[in-house]
Design a protein around this motif. Sequence first.
Motif, PDB file in Angstrom:
ATOM      1  N   ALA A 218      69.924  -1.814 -22.289  1.00 16.12           N
ATOM      2  CA  ALA A 218      69.780  -2.611 -21.064  1.00 16.12           C
ATOM      3  C   ALA A 218      69.674  -4.096 -21.393  1.00 16.12           C
ATOM      4  O   ALA A 218      70.291  -4.943 -20.724  1.00 16.12           O
ATOM      5  N   ASP A 219      68.903  -4.428 -22.428  1.00 15.07           N
ATOM      6  CA  ASP A 219      68.767  -5.834 -22.838  1.00 15.07           C
ATOM      7  C   ASP A 219      70.100  -6.400 -23.302  1.00 15.07           C
ATOM      8  O   ASP A 219      70.430  -7.558 -23.019  1.00 15.07           O
ATOM      9  N   LEU A 220      70.854  -5.586 -24.026  1.00  6.51           N
ATOM     10  CA  LEU A 220      72.168  -6.021 -24.498  1.00  6.51           C
ATOM     11  C   LEU A 220      73.091  -6.318 -23.327  1.00  6.51           C
ATOM     12  O   LEU A 220      73.736  -7.373 -23.275  1.00  6.51           O
ATOM     13  N   ALA A 221      73.154  -5.392 -22.364  1.00  3.60           N
ATOM     14  CA  ALA A 221      74.034  -5.580 -21.203  1.00  3.60           C
ATOM     15  C   ALA A 221      73.637  -6.832 -20.428  1.00  3.60           C
ATOM     16  O   ALA A 221      74.503  -7.615 -20.002  1.00  3.60           O
ATOM     17  N   GLU A 222      72.329  -7.035 -20.254  1.00  2.13           N
ATOM     18  CA  GLU A 222      71.843  -8.200 -19.514  1.00  2.13           C
ATOM     19  C   GLU A 222      72.204  -9.499 -20.235  1.00  2.13           C
ATOM     20  O   GLU A 222      72.713 -10.444 -19.621  1.00  2.13           O
ATOM     21  N   THR A 223      71.971  -9.556 -21.547  1.00  2.00           N
ATOM     22  CA  THR A 223      72.247 -10.769 -22.321  1.00  2.00           C
ATOM     23  C   THR A 223      73.741 -11.078 -22.341  1.00  2.00           C
ATOM     24  O   THR A 223      74.150 -12.233 -22.169  1.00  2.00           O
ATOM     25  N   LYS A 224      74.557 -10.051 -22.541  1.00  2.00           N
ATOM     26  CA  LYS A 224      76.015 -10.237 -22.548  1.00  2.00           C
ATOM     27  C   LYS A 224      76.490 -10.778 -21.205  1.00  2.00           C
ATOM     28  O   LYS A 224      77.284 -11.716 -21.140  1.00  2.00           O
ATOM     29  N   TRP A 225      75.985 -10.215 -20.120  1.00  2.00           N
ATOM     30  CA  TRP A 225      76.384 -10.645 -18.780  1.00  2.00           C
ATOM     31  C   TRP A 225      76.000 -12.114 -18.542  1.00  2.00           C
ATOM     32  O   TRP A 225      76.795 -12.901 -18.018  1.00  2.00           O
ATOM     33  N   LEU A 226      74.792 -12.485 -18.938  1.00  2.00           N
ATOM     34  CA  LEU A 226      74.333 -13.863 -18.740  1.00  2.00           C
ATOM     35  C   LEU A 226      75.179 -14.852 -19.539  1.00  2.00           C
ATOM     36  O   LEU A 226      75.546 -15.934 -19.041  1.00  2.00           O
ATOM     37  N   ILE A 227      75.515 -14.497 -20.779  1.00  2.00           N
ATOM     38  CA  ILE A 227      76.323 -15.399 -21.601  1.00  2.00           C
ATOM     39  C   ILE A 227      77.746 -15.490 -21.059  1.00  2.00           C
ATOM     40  O   ILE A 227      78.346 -16.572 -21.038  1.00  2.00           O
ATOM     41  N   GLU A 228      78.291 -14.369 -20.584  1.00  2.00           N
ATOM     42  CA  GLU A 228      79.634 -14.402 -19.989  1.00  2.00           C
ATOM     43  C   GLU A 228      79.656 -15.309 -18.771  1.00  2.00           C
ATOM     44  O   GLU A 228      80.582 -16.103 -18.592  1.00  2.00           O
ATOM     45  N   ARG A 229      78.642 -15.214 -17.940  1.00  2.00           N
ATOM     46  CA  ARG A 229      78.611 -16.062 -16.747  1.00  2.00           C
ATOM     47  C   ARG A 229      78.493 -17.546 -17.142  1.00  2.00           C
ATOM     48  O   ARG A 229      79.145 -18.407 -16.560  1.00  2.00           O
ATOM     49  N   LEU A 230      77.662 -17.840 -18.125  1.00  2.00           N
ATOM     50  CA  LEU A 230      77.513 -19.222 -18.585  1.00  2.00           C
ATOM     51  C   LEU A 230      78.832 -19.753 -19.157  1.00  2.00           C
ATOM     52  O   LEU A 230      79.243 -20.886 -18.853  1.00  2.00           O
ATOM     53  N   LEU A 231      79.516 -18.943 -19.966  1.00  2.00           N
ATOM     54  CA  LEU A 231      80.808 -19.356 -20.527  1.00  2.00           C
ATOM     55  C   LEU A 231      81.826 -19.592 -19.412  1.00  2.00           C
ATOM     56  O   LEU A 231      82.624 -20.532 -19.479  1.00  2.00           O
ATOM     57  N   LEU A 232      81.795 -18.751 -18.394  1.00  2.00           N
ATOM     58  CA  LEU A 232      82.721 -18.912 -17.267  1.00  2.00           C
ATOM     59  C   LEU A 232      82.475 -20.242 -16.549  1.00  2.00           C
ATOM     60  O   LEU A 232      83.415 -20.981 -16.234  1.00  2.00           O
ATOM     61  N   GLU A 233      81.220 -20.555 -16.307  1.00  2.00           N
ATOM     62  CA  GLU A 233      80.894 -21.816 -15.631  1.00  2.00           C
ATOM     63  C   GLU A 233      81.293 -23.016 -16.480  1.00  2.00           C
ATOM     64  O   GLU A 233      81.824 -24.010 -15.961  1.00  2.00           O
ATOM     65  N   LEU A 234      81.058 -22.937 -17.794  1.00  2.00           N
ATOM     66  CA  LEU A 234      81.482 -24.030 -18.678  1.00  2.00           C
ATOM     67  C   LEU A 234      83.007 -24.165 -18.691  1.00  2.00           C
ATOM     68  O   LEU A 234      83.532 -25.272 -18.713  1.00  2.00           O
ATOM     69  N   ALA A 235      83.706 -23.026 -18.673  1.00  2.00           N
ATOM     70  CA  ALA A 235      85.171 -23.065 -18.665  1.00  2.00           C
ATOM     71  C   ALA A 235      85.686 -23.770 -17.418  1.00  2.00           C
ATOM     72  O   ALA A 235      86.671 -24.513 -17.480  1.00  2.00           O
ATOM     73  N   CYS A 236      85.035 -23.564 -16.274  1.00  2.00           N
ATOM     74  CA  CYS A 236      85.435 -24.253 -15.035  1.00  2.00           C
ATOM     75  C   CYS A 236      85.347 -25.772 -15.203  1.00  2.00           C
ATOM     76  O   CYS A 236      86.172 -26.514 -14.667  1.00  2.00           O
ATOM     77  N   LEU A 237      84.351 -26.219 -15.935  1.00  2.00           N
ATOM     78  CA  LEU A 237      84.124 -27.660 -16.097  1.00  2.00           C
ATOM     79  C   LEU A 237      84.974 -28.268 -17.219  1.00  2.00           C
ATOM     80  O   LEU A 237      85.293 -29.453 -17.167  1.00  2.00           O
ATOM     81  N   ARG A 238      85.350 -27.456 -18.218  1.00  2.00           N
ATOM     82  CA  ARG A 238      85.983 -28.018 -19.422  1.00  2.00           C
ATOM     83  C   ARG A 238      87.418 -27.568 -19.662  1.00  2.00           C
ATOM     84  O   ARG A 238      88.054 -28.038 -20.598  1.00  2.00           O
ATOM     85  N   CYS A 239      87.916 -26.640 -18.859  1.00  2.00           N
ATOM     86  CA  CYS A 239      89.214 -26.017 -19.128  1.00  2.00           C
ATOM     87  C   CYS A 239      90.342 -27.049 -19.151  1.00  2.00           C
ATOM     88  O   CYS A 239      90.530 -27.795 -18.187  1.00  2.00           O
ATOM     89  N   SER A 240      91.089 -27.087 -20.244  1.00  2.00           N
ATOM     90  CA  SER A 240      92.237 -28.001 -20.344  1.00  2.00           C
ATOM     91  C   SER A 240      93.447 -27.393 -19.649  1.00  2.00           C
ATOM     92  O   SER A 240      93.469 -26.195 -19.346  1.00  2.00           O
ATOM     93  N   GLU A 241      94.466 -28.212 -19.410  1.00  2.00           N
ATOM     94  CA  GLU A 241      95.695 -27.703 -18.786  1.00  2.00           C
ATOM     95  C   GLU A 241      96.357 -26.657 -19.679  1.00  2.00           C
ATOM     96  O   GLU A 241      96.891 -25.663 -19.186  1.00  2.00           O
ATOM     97  N   ASP A 242      96.322 -26.877 -20.989  1.00  2.00           N
ATOM     98  CA  ASP A 242      96.904 -25.897 -21.922  1.00  2.00           C
ATOM     99  C   ASP A 242      96.182 -24.554 -21.821  1.00  2.00           C
ATOM    100  O   ASP A 242      96.816 -23.494 -21.818  1.00  2.00           O
ATOM    101  N   ALA A 243      94.852 -24.610 -21.750  1.00  2.00           N
ATOM    102  CA  ALA A 243      94.068 -23.374 -21.650  1.00  2.00           C
ATOM    103  C   ALA A 243      94.371 -22.655 -20.343  1.00  2.00           C
ATOM    104  O   ALA A 243      94.491 -21.424 -20.314  1.00  2.00           O
ATOM    105  N   LEU A 244      94.514 -23.406 -19.253  1.00  2.00           N
ATOM    106  CA  LEU A 244      94.863 -22.801 -17.965  1.00  2.00           C
ATOM    107  C   LEU A 244      96.227 -22.122 -18.021  1.00  2.00           C
ATOM    108  O   LEU A 244      96.415 -21.029 -17.475  1.00  2.00           O
TER     109      LEU A 244
END
Length: 200
Positions: free
Chosen positions: A88-114
Motif C-alpha cells: 500500500a505504501d509503495l502504491a501511494e508513493t508511486k502515485w504521488l511521484i507520478e502526479r508530481l512529475l505530471l505537473e512538472l511536465a506541464c510546466l517544463r515540457c519542450s516542443e520536442d518532448a510534446l
Amino acid sequence: MYAETLKHIHRLVVEDGLVPGDKLPSERELAERLGVGRSSVREALRALEFLGLIETRRGEGTYLCEVGGHQLIELLAMFLLENERAKADLAETKWLIERLLLELACLRCSEDALERLEKTVRQKPTDFTPFFQAVAEAAGNYLLIRIWRALSGFASACAPDRPLADSFYDQLLAALKKRDPAEAAAVWERNRPSPLSKQN
C-alpha cells in the motif's frame, strides 16, 4: 575492511564523475588510489556486481550499470513486498511521484518532448509505463525520474498496471499541450484513482 572500501569506491565514482556505461579503474589502480589491499577491492567489487551496480566484461574491464536495469528489484520485491502495508505504501508513493512529475511536465515540457508524446499517443500505447517514461523525462527532474523507475520496478513485480483507455492518453496530451497542471491532474485522477482514497 571491504565495507569501508565500498564507501571509498562510491566516493571515487562521484569525484571522477563516472556515469552508467563508464569503465571503472582496474583492481590494481583502485587498490593504489584507495590505499587498501586488492583482496578488499575484489570483495567490494563482487558485492557491487551482486547488487547489479557494476558489470564485469571478460577481457574488457568493469563498467557502471544503470540502477534499476537489473533483476535486483524483482528479487527484493519478493521479500520486501509480501507485507500488505508495504504494498500500500509503495502504491501511494508511486502515485504521488507520478502526479508530481505530471505537473512538472506541464510546466517544463519542450516542443520536442510534446512531439514525442504525440507520436507515442498516435501509436495507441497499450502499456502505461513507456508512455509515462516520456512524461517523466519532460518533467526534467532526474532524481524524481530515478525514484519513479525504481518504484515502478517494485510495483510491476507485485502487480502490473491495468490497461488504460485511449481517451486517457489523448486527454492527458491535450492538458500537457495547454500546460495546464490542474487539468492534467483531473484527467490523471479520473483514470488512475488515488490509493489514498482506497485506504479511507
